[in-house]
Scaffold this motif. Structure first.
Motif, short mmCIF file in Angstrom:
data_model
loop_
_atom_site.label_atom_id
_atom_site.label_comp_id
_atom_site.label_asym_id
_atom_site.label_seq_id
_atom_site.Cartn_x
_atom_site.Cartn_y
_atom_site.Cartn_z
N TRP A 1 22.81 -6.64 -14.30
CA TRP A 1 21.84 -7.65 -13.86
C TRP A 1 20.62 -7.10 -13.12
N GLU A 2 20.78 -5.96 -12.44
CA GLU A 2 19.65 -5.51 -11.60
C GLU A 2 18.56 -4.78 -12.37
N TYR A 3 18.77 -4.59 -13.70
CA TYR A 3 17.77 -3.85 -14.48
C TYR A 3 16.66 -4.75 -15.01
N THR A 4 15.80 -5.20 -14.10
CA THR A 4 14.77 -6.17 -14.49
C THR A 4 13.35 -5.58 -14.38
N ALA B 1 25.04 0.94 -7.94
CA ALA B 1 23.81 1.15 -8.72
C ALA B 1 24.22 1.38 -10.17
N HIS B 2 23.23 1.36 -11.02
CA HIS B 2 23.51 1.55 -12.42
C HIS B 2 24.13 2.91 -12.71
N THR B 3 23.76 3.87 -11.89
CA THR B 3 24.23 5.24 -12.11
C THR B 3 25.76 5.31 -12.17
N THR C 1 14.05 2.46 -9.11
CA THR C 1 14.66 1.16 -9.39
C THR C 1 15.34 1.07 -10.75
N GLY C 2 15.35 2.16 -11.52
CA GLY C 2 16.06 2.14 -12.80
C GLY C 2 15.28 1.46 -13.91
N GLY C 3 16.00 0.78 -14.83
CA GLY C 3 15.40 0.37 -16.11
C GLY C 3 15.02 -1.08 -16.26
N CYS D 1 20.41 -2.25 -26.35
CA CYS D 1 19.27 -1.74 -25.56
C CYS D 1 19.83 -1.02 -24.32
N HIS D 2 19.44 0.22 -24.14
CA HIS D 2 20.17 1.07 -23.21
C HIS D 2 19.30 1.72 -22.14
N TYR D 3 18.12 2.16 -22.52
CA TYR D 3 17.36 3.02 -21.61
C TYR D 3 15.89 2.90 -21.95
N ASP E 1 18.14 14.44 -14.63
CA ASP E 1 16.77 13.98 -14.33
C ASP E 1 16.75 13.35 -12.93
N LEU E 2 17.76 12.51 -12.64
CA LEU E 2 17.79 11.83 -11.33
C LEU E 2 17.84 12.85 -10.20
N LEU E 3 18.66 13.88 -10.41
CA LEU E 3 18.86 14.86 -9.33
C LEU E 3 17.63 15.76 -9.17
N GLY F 1 23.00 12.44 -21.31
CA GLY F 1 23.31 13.43 -20.29
C GLY F 1 22.08 13.94 -19.56
N ASN F 2 20.91 13.79 -20.17
CA ASN F 2 19.69 14.27 -19.50
C ASN F 2 19.24 13.34 -18.38
N SER F 3 19.77 12.12 -18.35
CA SER F 3 19.32 11.24 -17.28
C SER F 3 19.93 11.65 -15.95
N ASN G 1 12.35 9.83 -26.83
CA ASN G 1 13.79 9.56 -26.92
C ASN G 1 14.54 10.48 -25.97
N ARG G 2 15.41 9.89 -25.13
CA ARG G 2 16.18 10.69 -24.17
C ARG G 2 17.48 11.18 -24.80
N LEU G 3 17.81 12.43 -24.55
CA LEU G 3 19.12 12.94 -24.95
C LEU G 3 20.16 12.46 -23.94
P1 FAD Z 1 19.93 3.10 -10.93
O1 FAD Z 1 21.14 3.90 -10.82
O2 FAD Z 1 19.99 1.91 -11.80
O3 FAD Z 1 19.56 2.53 -9.55
C1 FAD Z 1 18.56 1.56 -9.42
C2 FAD Z 1 18.63 1.05 -8.02
O4 FAD Z 1 17.47 0.32 -7.75
C3 FAD Z 1 19.81 0.14 -7.74
O5 FAD Z 1 20.31 0.45 -6.48
C4 FAD Z 1 19.17 -1.25 -7.72
O6 FAD Z 1 19.87 -2.17 -6.94
C5 FAD Z 1 17.84 -0.90 -7.12
N1 FAD Z 1 16.76 -1.85 -7.33
C6 FAD Z 1 16.22 -2.27 -8.50
N2 FAD Z 1 15.22 -3.12 -8.27
C7 FAD Z 1 15.11 -3.23 -6.92
C8 FAD Z 1 14.28 -3.97 -6.05
N3 FAD Z 1 13.32 -4.78 -6.51
N4 FAD Z 1 14.46 -3.85 -4.71
C9 FAD Z 1 15.44 -3.07 -4.21
N5 FAD Z 1 16.26 -2.35 -4.99
C10 FAD Z 1 16.08 -2.43 -6.33
N6 FAD Z 1 22.88 8.96 -18.37
C11 FAD Z 1 23.39 10.23 -18.43
O7 FAD Z 1 22.67 11.20 -18.16
N7 FAD Z 1 24.69 10.45 -18.75
C12 FAD Z 1 25.52 9.44 -19.05
O8 FAD Z 1 26.69 9.67 -19.32
C13 FAD Z 1 25.02 8.09 -19.01
N8 FAD Z 1 25.83 7.03 -19.29
C14 FAD Z 1 25.34 5.75 -19.16
C15 FAD Z 1 26.19 4.66 -19.37
C16 FAD Z 1 25.70 3.35 -19.22
C17 FAD Z 1 26.62 2.19 -19.45
C18 FAD Z 1 24.36 3.13 -18.88
C19 FAD Z 1 23.81 1.76 -18.76
C20 FAD Z 1 23.52 4.21 -18.66
C21 FAD Z 1 24.00 5.53 -18.81
N9 FAD Z 1 23.17 6.63 -18.59
C22 FAD Z 1 23.67 7.90 -18.65
C23 FAD Z 1 21.81 6.42 -18.09
C24 FAD Z 1 21.81 6.57 -16.58
O9 FAD Z 1 23.01 6.09 -16.03
C25 FAD Z 1 20.66 5.82 -15.93
O10 FAD Z 1 19.48 6.11 -16.60
C26 FAD Z 1 20.53 6.26 -14.50
O11 FAD Z 1 21.75 6.09 -13.82
C27 FAD Z 1 19.43 5.53 -13.77
O12 FAD Z 1 19.47 5.96 -12.44
P2 FAD Z 1 18.36 5.51 -11.41
O13 FAD Z 1 18.69 6.19 -10.13
O14 FAD Z 1 17.03 5.72 -12.01
O15 FAD Z 1 18.60 3.95 -11.29
#
Ligand code: FAD
Length: 635
Positions: free
Chosen positions: A223-226, A45-47, A209-211, A389-391, A433-435, A428-430, A424-426
């Motif tokens: 690629w999965e951030y659509t 995952a993106h995490t 599903t993330g971003g 573009c990040h978040y 946030d997830l947890l 480390g807060n993400s 605007n997100r700080l």
């Molecule tokens: P994700 O971890 O992206 O998980 C999304 C999941 O949804 C994936 O499993 C994907 O496959 C699934 N998915 C998506 N669409 C579908 C679908 N249609 N059907 C089924 N599954 C689907 N934040 C911090 O707090 N500290 C940091 O140090 C930090 N560093 C970062 C570094 C990078 C390079 C990036 C890109 C981000 C960073 N962030 C950081 C931001 C943070 O990592 C993300 O915001 C966070 O991980 C998102 O987690 P999530 O669980 O919401 O989504």
């Protein structure tokens, strides 16, 4: 109709990142039969890409830290547009969620006296990011997966089946949420490897599903951030909040072209890295905005002293919130003071007391990334960096306490939900946030299921429609190549809805997106359904187009500059606009819906929270009538 596999769950979690895994663990702990569906491989995952750390006011490195200071920093970072209840819950509960992770086996870096170590990051007053080198997200996911395996072992012991109450469906993509009336009844998905369709019946669905980064050309996202969760929510009748706020991280790689956009973690700046222009000037001192003047050093000497003596010095301006740093870099490049490949220089050379060895120890992934991808040794040479573009701060509008969206049975957490980070997100807060909100959404979904009088049913018509929609790209003859359409969408968003926005360009973007709508509806693919990336992209395009329309519409509507939304034609932040949330929903013909945007008042902050701020600071953000009586009286 082709044979479609069916499974039944209490709770379906879409996404296996930090938010999804935490939500699923919670739903399972509440006794619910839970499925985790993930478009990518389990563990990818993106995490896992999160490098810097997880922000939680544990006070391990500076005992002055506490939830109130974290809450204040988060609200300041979001320029007071945050859902303050979410910011409050996050600041209060983040330490428990980090400790819980440690309890489940996470191995955080330690302080000398054995506590979880915490590092500095932009916008955080004290060292606050619990971290594992620069691989924190990977450890978070590893630990959550380990917890899931432990729960599955319990289920095997009790029921003779590892998957009895918690099953992972990896490489399975959800294309539609199914409804019974206005309630969630399940989801429709395809298996990437085979192209087979699967229906998951479930009264509660958690979107995680993330971003949306792949809607832009230069992005740190994979690629999965659509924007799938965002679009699925819209299509099911839910609303999206404040989609204009897109975070451009100031430091993405700019060279070589094949890796443009890949992230250079903020820890580089947190660990003494500084930004310079082509004249060798440390330019961030020229870009400290009025609202932050009191907290940031005005000389290099003071900024440098802060690393060792933060109580008696102000922090260096390289650690301003991301939106400020990204705009500053953009301005330097525009003024022809950029690096050879269109960025600026970020350097840690001679900045760490332990020299090259300390750089390699503190920033192992960055050292490796630059050596491998750009042939740059960051212990000897500066990095070239620029905004990427990040978040997305905007996302599904949810109840702060339960993660419930407007559609009964639908919940959202993590990056696909909105509100927590304001404009605007700080950094480390993400991760926290997830947890925090992953757990709350899992709990919310379980409680919703418990309260149901009857289970909603999945109708044959809905499944038929979802199946037909997914197969359409195969049925078209003479349609367009999905990759061409995607490139044009990304270029439009990058050029016209990027880091600096203008009315005329946003109008042009909306016209282009309108034309792209017809082209997205006409993309065609050939061949079989097994592992067909072109087909997958054809289906993702619907989602990217919808979120792009929401972003462009909201960006045109908001006539001010705030956080991740900068209007060249409205450069100031406006206290009147701060009271406004912009909310998108779909209206019109369900077969060809349109995005409708509405203004919605932001709920005033609770009295006890507002008094955490100095009156002078409040005056920078709030309108006269919003100020507490004491502040207004001081005028
Ligand atoms: P994700 O971890 O992206 O998980 C999304 C999941 O949804 C994936 O499993 C994907 O496959 C699934 N998915 C998506 N669409 C579908 C679908 N249609 N059907 C089924 N599954 C689907 N934040 C911090 O707090 N500290 C940091 O140090 C930090 N560093 C970062 C570094 C990078 C390079 C990036 C890109 C981000 C960073 N962030 C950081 C931001 C943070 O990592 C993300 O915001 C966070 O991980 C998102 O987690 P999530 O669980 O919401 O989504």
């Amino acid at each position: 109709m082709t044979e479609i596999e069916r499974h039944s769950y209490d709770v379906v979690v879409i996404g296996a990142g930090g938010a999804g895994l935490r939500a699923a663990i919670e739903a399972r702990l509440q006794g619910k039969k839970t499925a985790i569906i993930s478009k990518s491989l389990f563990g990818k995952a993106h995490t896992v890409m999160a490098e810097g750390g997880a922000a939680a006011a544990m006070g391990n490195v500076n005992p002055n830290d506490n939830w109130q200071v974290h809450f204040r920093d988060t609200m300041r970072g979001g320029k007071f547009l945050n859902n303050w209840r979410m910011a409050e819950l996050h600041a209060k509960e983040a330490p428990d969620r980090v400790w819980e992770l440690e309890h489940w086996g996470a191995l955080f870096d330690r302080t000398k006296d054995g506590k979880i170590s915490q590092r500095n990051f932009g916008g955080h007053e004290y060292p606050r990011l619990a971290h594992v080198g620069d691989r924190t997200g990977l450890e978070l996911i590893r630990t959550a997966q380990q917890k899931i395996v432990a729960l599955q072992q319990e289920d095997h012991r009790d029921h003779g089946d590892y998957d009895a109450r918690l099953k992972v469906w990896a490489e399975t993509t959800v294309t539609r949420l199914l409804l019974d009336g206005d309630r969630i009844s399940g989801v429709f998905a395809y298996v990437r490897e085979t192209g087979k369709f699967v229906v998951f019946e479930a009264p509660a669905v958690v979107l995680a599903t993330g971003g949306i980064g792949k809607a832009f050309k230069v992005t740190s996202n994979s690629w999965e951030y659509t924007g799938d969760g965002h679009a699925l929510a819209l299509l099911a009748g839910a609303t999206l909040l404040n989609m204009e706020f897109v975070q451009f991280h100031p430091t993405g790689m700019v060279w070589p072209p094949s890796v443009k956009g890949i992230l250079v973690t903020e820890s580089v700046r947190g660990d003494r890295g500084i930004l310079k222009n082509s004249d060798g000037k440390r330019f961030m001192f020229d870009y400290i905005p009025e609202v932050f003047k009191a907290q940031y050093a005005t000389t290099e000497e003071e900024g440098d002293r802060w690393y060792d003596d933060p109580d008696n010095n102000r922090r260096p301006p390289e650690l301003l919130p991301r939106d400020e740093v990204a705009r500053a870099i953009n301005s330097e490049v525009k003024a022809n003071r950029g690096s050879p490949h269109g960025g600026v220089f970020l350097t840690v050379v001679d900045r760490m007391p332990g020299g090259a060895e300390e750089i390699k120890r503190r920033l192992p992934a960055m050292h490796h990334q630059f050596k491998e991808l750009a042939d740059v040794d960051i212990t000897k040479e500066p990095m070239e960096v620029g905004p990427t573009c990040h978040y997305v701060m905007g996302g599904v509008e949810v109840d702060p306490d339960t993660g419930a969206a407007l559609v009964p049975g639908l919940f959202a957490a993590g990056e696909c939900s909105g509100g927590m980070h304001g404009s605007n997100r700080l950094g480390g807060n993400s991760l926290t946030d997830l947890l925090v909100f992953g757990r709350r959404a899992g709990l919310g979904a379980a409680e919703y299921v418990d309260a149901l009088a009857d289970r909603p049913a999945v109708s044959a018509e809905e499944v038929e429609a979802a199946s037909a929609e997914a197969l359409e790209p195969f049925d078209r003859t003479g349609g367009e190549n999905p990759y061409t359409v995607h490139q044009e969408l990304q270029q439009t968003m990058n050029d016209l809805v990027g880091i600096i926005r203008k009315e005329g360009e946003l109008e042009q973007a909306l016209q282009s997106l309108d034309k792209l709508r017809a082209r997205v509806a006409n993309v065609a693919v050939e061949g079989g359904r097994g592992y067909h990336p072109g087909w997958h992209l054809a289906l993702d395009l619907r989602n990217m187009l919808l979120v792009s329309e929401c972003i462009a519409k909201a960006a045109l509507e908001r006539q001010e500059s705030r956080g991740g939304h900068t209007r060249d034609d409205h450069p100031a932040m406006s206290a009147d606009w701060r009271k406004v949330n912009l909310v998108c929903r779909l209206v019109g013909d369900p077969a060809d819906p349109r995005v409708e945007l509405k203004r919605q008042p932001l709920e005033p902050m609770r009295e006890d929270l507002i008094t955490l701020f100095e009156n002078d600071e409040l005056k920078k953000y709030l309108t006269e009538e919003e100020l507490p009586v004491s502040a207004a009286a001081e005028e």
